[in-house]
Design an enzyme around this catalytic site. Structure first.
Site, PDB file in Angstrom:
ATOM      1  N   ASP A 146       0.816  -1.220   0.000  1.00 30.46           N
ATOM      2  CA  ASP A 146       0.000   0.000   0.000  1.00 30.46           C
ATOM      3  C   ASP A 146       0.845   1.263   0.000  1.00 30.46           C
ATOM      4  O   ASP A 146       0.350   2.344   0.317  1.00 30.46           O
ATOM      5  CB  ASP A 146      -0.915   0.003   1.235  1.00 30.46           C
ATOM      6  CG  ASP A 146      -0.133  -0.027   2.544  1.00 30.46           C
ATOM      7  OD1 ASP A 146       1.104  -0.243   2.511  1.00 30.46           O
ATOM      8  OD2 ASP A 146      -0.758   0.164   3.613  1.00 30.46           O
ATOM      9  N   CYS A 164       5.184  -0.428   2.314  1.00 31.83           N
ATOM     10  CA  CYS A 164       5.767  -1.768   2.465  1.00 31.83           C
ATOM     11  C   CYS A 164       7.136  -1.750   3.133  1.00 31.83           C
ATOM     12  O   CYS A 164       7.436  -2.650   3.926  1.00 31.83           O
ATOM     13  CB  CYS A 164       5.815  -2.491   1.122  1.00 31.83           C
ATOM     14  SG  CYS A 164       6.858  -1.728  -0.138  1.00 31.83           S
ATOM     15  N   HIS A 213       8.801  -3.479  -4.398  1.00 28.04           N
ATOM     16  CA  HIS A 213       8.204  -3.952  -3.143  1.00 28.04           C
ATOM     17  C   HIS A 213       9.264  -4.477  -2.179  1.00 28.04           C
ATOM     18  O   HIS A 213      10.279  -5.027  -2.602  1.00 28.04           O
ATOM     19  CB  HIS A 213       7.196  -5.072  -3.439  1.00 28.04           C
ATOM     20  CG  HIS A 213       6.344  -5.472  -2.277  1.00 28.04           C
ATOM     21  ND1 HIS A 213       5.450  -4.609  -1.673  1.00 28.04           N
ATOM     22  CD2 HIS A 213       6.255  -6.642  -1.593  1.00 28.04           C
ATOM     23  CE1 HIS A 213       4.833  -5.236  -0.682  1.00 28.04           C
ATOM     24  NE2 HIS A 213       5.310  -6.469  -0.610  1.00 28.04           N
TER      25      HIS A 213
END
Length: 225
Positions: A94, A97, A203
């Site tokens: 979101d 991370c 990520h």
């Protein structure tokens, strides 16, 4: 002497209350960290001691790779996880991370990401001269942006986290030529290691040995949030 206006007294009272709450939050989180410290430090460092790491240069985020390159990067990262017997504890993608992954390593709870971001921002603000030369924009603008929930952490916030928490942060990456990056505190010997996986510019996840991956359970939240 005229009496202090009501709104001024209220503002002063609010500031004091906020300051007291900040201090109490730091004390509470410090207690959590102290209690969990012995449980968290594992043996990943020994397991991956044969890997050559590179020195870390703080920087803001680069461009997000296109779909083809991102896919290749992710496949490379998954291969490394398998090769070294590692596993990711998946955190929510979101925009928080990096802070969620750090919170999991620090407190065994990704939900403390707000506190981790707050502490990183304190470090960046209070020690501006250490970091501002790495930011290719107004430092004030950078801090304002990084304060927002959902703003992606970068390699500068990782350095600030290492400095703030006295930890060596180890990244198993998806980079073609660099599998391991180590970020060490500037001014003191690290007291612990935090392990993250880094799918380049996409990520972060929290990293464990495959046999040590915790089962995600809803832990009791303290009153901080």
């Amino acid at each position: 002497m005229s009496e202090q206006p009501d709104y001024a007294r209220e503002s002063s009272s609010s500031s004091v209350s906020s300051s007291v709450q900040d201090i109490e939050e730091d004390i509470t989180i410090g207690s959590i960290l102290s209690e969990e410290n012995q449980k968290i430090d594992g043996n990943l460092g020994r397991r991956l001691s044969h890997l050559n790491s590179i020195s870390h240069t703080p920087r803001v985020n680069g461009e997000i790779p296109d779909v083809d390159n991102a896919t290749l990067d992710h496949e490379r990262l998954l291969e490394r996880l398998t090769t070294y017997g590692l596993a990711e504890l998946q955190v929510e993608g979101d925009g928080n991370c990096q802070f969620r992954a750090l919170a999991d390593q620090l407190y065994r709870n990704p939900d403390y990401h707000k506190h981790v971001r707050k502490e990183v921002l304190k470090q960046l603000k209070h020690f501006r001269k250490l970091y501002e030369n790495y930011v290719p924009m107004s430092y004030k603008t950078y801090l304002k942006s990084m304060k927002r929930s959902g703003e992606w952490g970068d390699h500068l916030t990782l350095q600030a986290a290492a400095d703030r928490f006295g930890a060596k942060i180890c990244l198993l990456t998806s980079f073609r030529d660099t599998s391991l990056i180590e970020i060490v505190p500037r001014d003191n010997t690290p007291s612990r290691e935090l392990w993250l996986s880094f799918w380049s510019e996409v990520h972060y996840n929290s990293l464990y040995g495959a046999d040590d991956l915790p089962t995600r359970v809803t832990k009791r939240k303290h009153w901080l949030f």
